[in-house]
Design an enzyme around this catalytic site. Structure first.
Site: not given
Ligand code: F6P
Length: 551
Positions: A210, A216, A270-271, A356, A387, A515
């Protein structure tokens, strides 16, 4: 218009629920069934492809009436109305929350801040479908003219967990001529092991972020880019990289052709984004028709949630039952137990969605709450989980409400396997509720020929107290449509809980601090340490890393 600020514990209905809890806390569900033989019929909601049986809970019709009264006293209906009207209910980020528009039919009107957004949603969907069609009919070629056989979604959190979960859930719907892969972790093992299996000439990357700034995703995207450029050139990138983002300048800076950007909007959290372009990898895996069918299931649940009175409203019921256990019984956690191997990632997907969203300690008034919010959600697929952790569910000290999710018809043809799976799911709920009393244990041990001394010694360990609550969510079959219904039901459950807890469910400031500290700390791993910035334990860990690292 802002959401109301009402401390739920100050509602007279909360106090009534507390008194009611005192009278019900020791009641056994088996007695509740004896008192009302129609209990199962009364305490279930049959909706289209889905049925919720919530009769195996430690509650009565009086409990439900009080919980619904509480919800009304806290203006839940007005809150749902505000959500669907696209008001800026994500107040801390000054945004609307309108993921329902992502799955609305084209002729529907859904507004954000007064503007209908459904048409622009469908324009992006059209673009996604056109892209997928080009992969399907092989007119989208790689830089050496070969067909695309592998698509890698690079994203994390909401840009990964939903697509991963849905793609896995719909495995039987996958196109046979294409593999979809997911890379999320910044751990280099994830991308390197994925790329090791792939050919750059036939691989396409979807960079889903987003913000297009998530460390990452950006690190993985750059590694993918370098891997691709080992043989190809910059001008070939357009054929192998597309992006899903709200940050067009960031995407262009990365080198992706703006024509290959699939847009979404700041009113999609995002979620809550898997129905948006973030679900492009899902569409690529299962085809546009199945993606649309998932949308239809989600929309059906959206409309049910919006239009059904609280008493028969499935997401509302799930939420109220959760509040009953969290805030009156003091339950700390909730288990999600899908009896379907292909739903194995549902618990991790719902973990982000729920934790979250509602893992907050500050109320909408900006003061600390004095009651528990956000449950700890965990789980795993049955029968494997039987199990591993079911021992604790059956005989542990904690009360852990559990949702069993069971498709009645399988996605495969090994029906004798499925009968066993179903028998296990139903029997586990039976065992959790009915338990096994001391007399039964003693009789069984005596029948096995044990001495009286051995019977006395073993009996305490073999008793099951029972009275452990479960919801059973039946799906007629796990299809794109019923999966859509299930996902939307949980999304709305999360909204209702956050709303009643008087917190803001749609920001996530709690992920920021870690972060920021990681960003500050990383240069110290390769450069001079800055002990003045950290606590002694952190400094020691940095020094240990430097002392022992061999690369
Ligand atoms: O972990 C925090 C967060 O902002 C989530 O809410 C989101 O889904 C994820 O990082 C990824 O964010 P982006 O889509 O901006 O890379």
């Amino acid at each position: 218009m802002a959401l109301p600020r009402k401390n739920p514990t100050e509602s007279p209905k909360w106090q009534e629920l507390q008194t009611h809890y005192q009278s019900l806390k020791n009641a056994h569900m088996l007695d509740l069934f004896k008192e009302d033989p129609q209990r199962t019929e009364k305490l279930s909601i049959d909706l289209d492809e889905m049925l919720l049986d919530f009769s195996k809970n430690r509650l009565t019709q009086d409990t439900l009436n009080l919980l619904i009264d509480l919800a009304r006293d806290l203006d839940l209906e007005a809150g749902i109305d505000k959500l669907f009207k696209g008001e800026l209910i994500n107040e801390t980020e000054h945004r609307a929350v309108m993921h329902m528009a992502l799955r609305a039919p084209r002729n529907k009107t859904m507004t954000v801040d007064g503007e209908n957004v459904v048409e622009e949603v469908h324009q992006v969907l059209d673009k996604m479908k056109a892209f997928t069609a080009r992969l399907d009919n092989k007119t989208w070629k790689g830089y050496t003219g070969k067909d695309i056989t592998d698509v890698v979604n690079i994203g994390i959190g909401g840009s990964d967990l939903g697509p991963v979960m849905v793609a896995e859930a719909l495995t039987p719907y996958h196109r046979p001529d294409r593999q979809v892969h997911f890379v999320s972790n910044v751990d280099g093992a994830h991308i390197s092991q994925t790329l090791a299996k792939l050919d750059p000439e036939t691989t396409l990357f979807i960079i889903a972020s987003k913000t297009f700034t998530t460390i990452e995703t950006m690190t993985n995207a750059h590694s993918a880019r370098s891997w691709f450029l080992q043989n190809a050139t910059e001008s070939d990138i357009a054929k192998h990289f597309v992006a899903v983002s709200t940050n067009l300048p960031g995407v262009v800076e990365f080198g992706i052709d703006p024509a290959n950007v699939f847009e979404f909007w700041d009113w999609v959290g995002g979620r809550y984004s898997l129905a948006s372009a973030v679900g492009l990898s899902i569409m690529v895996a299962v085809g546009a028709e199945n993606f649309t069918s998932m949308h239809e299931g989600m929309h059906a649940m959206d409309m049910h949630f919006l239009e059904t009175p609280l008493e028969k409203n499935l997401p509302v019921m799930l939420a109220l039952i959760g509040i009953w256990y969290t805030n009156f019984f003091g339950s700390e956690t909730e288990a999600i137990l899908p009896y379907d191997q292909n739903l194995q990632f549902l618990p991790s997907y719902l973990q982000q969605a729920a934790m979250e969203s509602n893992g907050k300690m500050v109320s909408r008034d900006g003061v600390n709450v004095e009651y528990n919010t956000g449950t700890i959600l965990w789980g795993g697929a049955g029968t494997n989980s039987q199990h591993s952790f079911f021992q604790l569910l059956h005989q542990g000290t904690r009360l852990i409400p559990a949702d069993f999710i069971l498709p009645i018809n399988p996605q495969h043809k090994l029906f004798h396997h499925h009968d066993l799976l179903v028998a296990n799911a139903i029997a586990q709920c039976e065992a959790l509720m009915c338990g096994k009393d001391e007399q039964t244990v003693r009789t069984e041990l005596a029948a096995s020929g044990l001495s009286q001394d051995a019977i006395d010694r073993l009996t305490p360990f073999k008793i099951f107290n029972g009275n452990r609550p479960t919801n059973m969510i039946l799906l007629k079959k796990l299809t794109p449509y019923s999966l859509g219904m299930l996902i939307a039901a949980y999304e709305h459950k999360i909204f209702v809980r956050g709303y009643l807890w008087n917190i803001f469910s749609f920001d996530q400031f709690g992920v920021e601090l870690g972060k920021a500290l990681a960003k500050a700390l990383e240069p110290e791993l390769t450069g001079p340490s800055k002990p003045e910035l950290h606590d002694p334990s952190t400094n020691r860990l940095v020094e240990l890393f430097k002392e022992y690292k061999t690369y």
